[in-house]
Design a protein around this motif. Sequence first.
Motif, PDB file in Angstrom:
ATOM      1  N   ASP A  71       0.840  -1.191   0.000  1.00 39.31           N
ATOM      2  CA  ASP A  71       0.000   0.000   0.000  1.00 39.31           C
ATOM      3  C   ASP A  71       0.879   1.246   0.000  1.00 39.31           C
ATOM      4  N   GLN A  72       1.677   1.424   1.032  1.00 46.97           N
ATOM      5  CA  GLN A  72       2.453   2.672   1.088  1.00 46.97           C
ATOM      6  C   GLN A  72       3.585   2.635   0.073  1.00 46.97           C
ATOM      7  N   ARG A  73       4.215   1.472  -0.142  1.00 41.94           N
ATOM      8  CA  ARG A  73       5.336   1.417  -1.110  1.00 41.94           C
ATOM      9  C   ARG A  73       5.027   0.334  -2.147  1.00 41.94           C
TER      10      ARG A  73
ATOM     11  N   GLY B 233      -3.016  -1.416 -10.429  1.00 44.64           N
ATOM     12  CA  GLY B 233      -2.434  -0.096 -10.253  1.00 44.64           C
ATOM     13  C   GLY B 233      -3.086   0.923 -11.165  1.00 44.64           C
ATOM     14  N   LEU B 234      -3.279   0.522 -12.432  1.00 46.37           N
ATOM     15  CA  LEU B 234      -3.873   1.478 -13.385  1.00 46.37           C
ATOM     16  C   LEU B 234      -5.331   1.761 -13.021  1.00 46.37           C
TER      17      LEU B 234
ATOM     18  N   PHE C  33      -1.224   6.178  -9.210  1.00 45.61           N
ATOM     19  CA  PHE C  33      -0.932   4.780  -9.605  1.00 45.61           C
ATOM     20  C   PHE C  33      -0.719   3.972  -8.328  1.00 45.61           C
ATOM     21  N   LEU C  34      -1.385   2.797  -8.251  1.00 47.63           N
ATOM     22  CA  LEU C  34      -1.255   1.883  -7.106  1.00 47.63           C
ATOM     23  C   LEU C  34      -1.673   2.535  -5.797  1.00 47.63           C
ATOM     24  N   ALA C  35      -2.523   3.568  -5.855  1.00 53.82           N
ATOM     25  CA  ALA C  35      -2.984   4.176  -4.594  1.00 53.82           C
ATOM     26  C   ALA C  35      -4.099   3.305  -4.038  1.00 53.82           C
ATOM     27  N   ASN C  36      -4.188   3.241  -2.723  1.00 58.15           N
ATOM     28  CA  ASN C  36      -5.141   2.336  -2.096  1.00 58.15           C
ATOM     29  C   ASN C  36      -6.458   3.054  -1.833  1.00 58.15           C
TER      30      ASN C  36
END
Lengths: 64, 245, 150, 86
Positions: free
Chosen positions: B60-62, B180-181, B190-193
Amino acid sequence: MTRRTAPRAVLLAAGELLAWWAALALLWLVLISSVDTLERIVGASCAAVGAILARLGRRAVTWR
Amino acid sequence: MNRLRLWLLAVGGAGLAALLVAACLDLPGFGGRRHPYGDRAVQASLARHTANTISSVNFDQRAYDTLGEMSILFAAVLGCVVLLRQARDEHRDRPEPAEVARPVRRYALLVLPVALVTGLYVVAHGQLSPGGGFQGGVVAATALHLLYLGADYGALERVRPLGVYETSDAVAVCAYLVLGLASVLAGTAFLANTLLPYGTFNTLSSGGTVPLLNAAIGMEVASAVVVLLAHFLDQAVEIEEEQGS
Amino acid sequence: MNGWILAATVALGGGGAAVLWGVTTGPPARRVIAQNLATSAVCPALLLLSQGYGRPAYVDLALLLALLGPVGTLVFARLLCDDLSEEGASAWALTWTAAGLGAAAVVALCVAVGPGRAMVKLLVVGALLISGNVIASRALAGGFRGVRGG
Amino acid sequence: MSDAVIVVVLLLVAACATAAVVQRDPARQALVLSVLGVLLAALFTVLQAPDVGLSQLAVGSALTPLLIMLCVRKIRRRGRPKEDAR
């Protein structure tokens, strides 16, 4: 009606798969800490995959 | 000439040692609970209802770094596939059946599904308890190879169609990218939760996209390890060099 | 002073030292037995640590070790079978003592944990550990004699 | 008390790592590496890092030995002529 699709063979196969599925679902219930519907669904599907692999493995070893 | 190199090594080593000692002197106390990065990571993971902070950091964060790790594993297995392919002057023999002691074979056939279900359990509960996609994927892949250990390579080949695992490897990588997209399409990064609701804490559906990314990584690692071991086993058991050359 | 962590320290220290000495010296047969012993020495220690630290989530570590430890020993037994001497490496006394110690640790933990799902999980880990240990010893003692092609 | 177990496991890991480096034969080194993997997993557990310990266990207990031993087997078969390798 080949040897493999005779009703008796199909019954045996289904019985084996069911037995493996029940054992693996029980194992899943033991492994998890909290039980709710989603856990049961995921556990049932993972146990099904495990049962199929168990049967395939047994047949692959005994098949000569 | 050799003495000069040794002197250079000694000087360099001494300098490194001095710097290391200086750095170690003002490290925080061993085993302390407070750490600037740790506090923020735990706070962010709890905000997103992810019980396992490591999985929250990983997926999530990385999550972008995990994308890098996944492509490293993918490229490494691709490299092995290319290097370990069957050369022109080699031929492939049928793996001969092996007679393994009955208890060992029965144990392998018994532990095979148990290890697979345990691997899937570790992948599925990645964001709740220790574990995650990487560990569970490796356990699931190792479980499959109990057939080789308990019987012979022919038995494993009958159960493991290699094409399926290569495609599932590629599909898993694409699944990770599509997830991610998807958050880009949803308007965030991108890839934000921010795609899925965070769900209730400590349940399977908590953590938003963390469990999905976990599953994608689990599938990718499992199929990558199966492909890798397949080519190692082919070289060790099947592929023979022509004696003439 | 947490008794569980003390027990884990003793198990790790004693078992670890014995395994280390066994795996670095002596004939290959004895080394593979020491590698097999590593699993049955460290797995109960991990269980004791999970109880000592009060974190039931660490039982997954012991579960994975109980599952994959014997698989590692099977790898060595199968791929080293031409190195092992003809009658194979058999140390049944050692195997049964290790299994007994593992069983004792699991029983003690079950008593401490009390009946419930966690206890069943401990029993599963114990069963996997002991069966894996015995089967790995069986494999080392000549389980792969019929294997030539590897 | 929890410091004592850290010290014990750290000493074991140090000794085992040295033994792995000193051992030159790849097959025997694989054995020592397998034991080192288990001890490292114990060290990570003691240092309260179960995820890393789980990764070390998953990879180091069965996967790495299998890869190393398959390579050793391939190299040994290449050295020996055909008849006794079968």
